[in-house]
Scaffold this motif. Structure first.
Motif, PDB file in Angstrom:
ATOM      1  N   ASP A 217       6.914  89.970 -52.539  1.00 34.15           N
ATOM      2  CA  ASP A 217       5.603  90.623 -52.504  1.00 34.15           C
ATOM      3  C   ASP A 217       5.047  90.935 -53.892  1.00 34.15           C
ATOM      4  O   ASP A 217       3.866  91.269 -54.021  1.00 34.15           O
ATOM      5  N   LEU A 218       5.883  90.833 -54.922  1.00 36.89           N
ATOM      6  CA  LEU A 218       5.391  91.071 -56.285  1.00 36.89           C
ATOM      7  C   LEU A 218       4.824  89.808 -56.917  1.00 36.89           C
ATOM      8  O   LEU A 218       4.191  89.864 -57.975  1.00 36.89           O
TER       9      LEU A 218
ATOM     10  N   GLY B  80       2.547  86.703 -57.929  1.00 43.17           N
ATOM     11  CA  GLY B  80       1.105  86.517 -58.013  1.00 43.17           C
ATOM     12  C   GLY B  80       0.393  87.785 -58.449  1.00 43.17           C
ATOM     13  O   GLY B  80       0.953  88.629 -59.141  1.00 43.17           O
ATOM     14  N   ASP B  81      -0.847  87.922 -58.021  1.00 46.59           N
ATOM     15  CA  ASP B  81      -1.681  89.038 -58.470  1.00 46.59           C
ATOM     16  C   ASP B  81      -1.608  90.187 -57.474  1.00 46.59           C
ATOM     17  O   ASP B  81      -1.862  90.006 -56.289  1.00 46.59           O
ATOM     18  N   ASN B  82      -1.213  91.362 -57.961  1.00 45.31           N
ATOM     19  CA  ASN B  82      -1.229  92.562 -57.116  1.00 45.31           C
ATOM     20  C   ASN B  82      -1.473  93.764 -57.999  1.00 45.31           C
ATOM     21  O   ASN B  82      -1.424  93.671 -59.229  1.00 45.31           O
ATOM     22  N   ASP B  83      -1.712  94.912 -57.401  1.00 39.87           N
ATOM     23  CA  ASP B  83      -2.065  96.106 -58.167  1.00 39.87           C
ATOM     24  C   ASP B  83      -0.862  96.864 -58.701  1.00 39.87           C
ATOM     25  O   ASP B  83      -1.019  97.779 -59.501  1.00 39.87           O
ATOM     26  N   PHE B  84       0.336  96.482 -58.255  1.00 41.69           N
ATOM     27  CA  PHE B  84       1.511  97.295 -58.602  1.00 41.69           C
ATOM     28  C   PHE B  84       2.268  96.724 -59.787  1.00 41.69           C
ATOM     29  O   PHE B  84       2.424  97.376 -60.801  1.00 41.69           O
TER      30      PHE B  84
ATOM     31  N   ASP C 253       8.453  95.610 -66.228  1.00 35.42           N
ATOM     32  CA  ASP C 253       6.990  95.589 -66.217  1.00 35.42           C
ATOM     33  C   ASP C 253       6.364  96.658 -67.110  1.00 35.42           C
ATOM     34  O   ASP C 253       5.145  96.823 -67.111  1.00 35.42           O
TER      35      ASP C 253
ATOM     36  N   PRO D 147       2.222  92.856 -60.993  1.00 38.69           N
ATOM     37  CA  PRO D 147       1.988  91.426 -60.814  1.00 38.69           C
ATOM     38  C   PRO D 147       2.950  90.567 -61.633  1.00 38.69           C
ATOM     39  O   PRO D 147       3.187  90.838 -62.805  1.00 38.69           O
TER      40      PRO D 147
ATOM     41  N   HIS E 230      12.091  89.830 -54.760  1.00 35.69           N
ATOM     42  CA  HIS E 230      10.975  90.591 -54.180  1.00 35.69           C
ATOM     43  C   HIS E 230       9.712  89.721 -54.142  1.00 35.69           C
ATOM     44  O   HIS E 230       8.919  89.710 -55.082  1.00 35.69           O
TER      45      HIS E 230
END
Length: 202
Positions: free
Chosen positions: A14-15, A17-21, A165, A23, A12
């Protein structure tokens, strides 16, 4: 020995690096996949059973055979017999692909498949294992292990998020390596830690 995990989300991108869901600090999905496999195999023996509560991977190609084959190769590299509970990102096509390539290890199929969930007894409790958190009401000696919500915690002491996570890993008395499944003793620590946490709020 039994182990528990969810939401590995192999491939996946899109996960990353840094993200709100959820990271994940990896440069590539290959590094993330390899890290999970290494940390998994460092604690799970080939004779163990791992309950994976959904969202194995997020990788779709045309034709689907290419992504299914890639996910199969990753799962083959994981130690243990895998009990797979279908998550919202797990396609029936993937499960069919895995079933058609299933093989025997420790006298049992490498993969076992469940659409909704599994119930087992562990340490005088019933564990209801599902992908989505269950709202069970007032219960005794029943714990819902689940995934799906990544870095969130259900505000109910009987719900334990076992995804890679999960914030509830903070109830453990050590830092679990990323992607390593939770052991039976980890689950006990998480249950007792969350119960104690809720008692303090009272």
């Amino acid at each position: 020995m039994k182990f528990f995990t969810a939401d590995t989300h192999f491939f996946h991108k899109d996960l990353l690096g840094d993200n709100d869901f959820a990271p994940r600090p990896f440069a590539t999905v290959e590094i993330m996949n390899q890290t999970i496999v290494q940390n998994w195999n460092a604690r799970v023996k080939p004779t163990d059973t791992v309950y994976h509560l959904g969202d194995i991977a997020l990788y779709f190609t045309r034709p689907a055979k290419l992504s299914n084959e890639a996910v199969f190769e990753v799962l083959k590299a994981l130690n243990g017999n895998l009990v797979l509970i279908k998550g919202n990102h797990d396609s029936r096509d993937l499960f069919k692909y895995l079933a058609n390539r299933n093989f025997v290890i420790n006298g049992k199929p490498k993969f076992e498949f469940h659409d909704v969930g599994v119930i087992i007894k562990l340490n005088h409790r019933q564990l209801y294992m599902t992908h989505y958190p269950m709202m069970m009401g007032i219960v005794k000696q029943i714990i819902n292990l689940h995934g799906h919500i990544h870095h969130y915690s259900v505000n109910i002491k009987e719900n334990i998020n076992v995804g890679v996570d999960t914030p509830e890993k903070d109830y453990l008395n050590y830092k679990i390596p990323f992607g390593a499944p939770f052991s039976e003793s980890d689950i006990e620590q998480m249950i007792e830690g969350k119960r104690t946490d809720f008692a303090k709020r009272g």
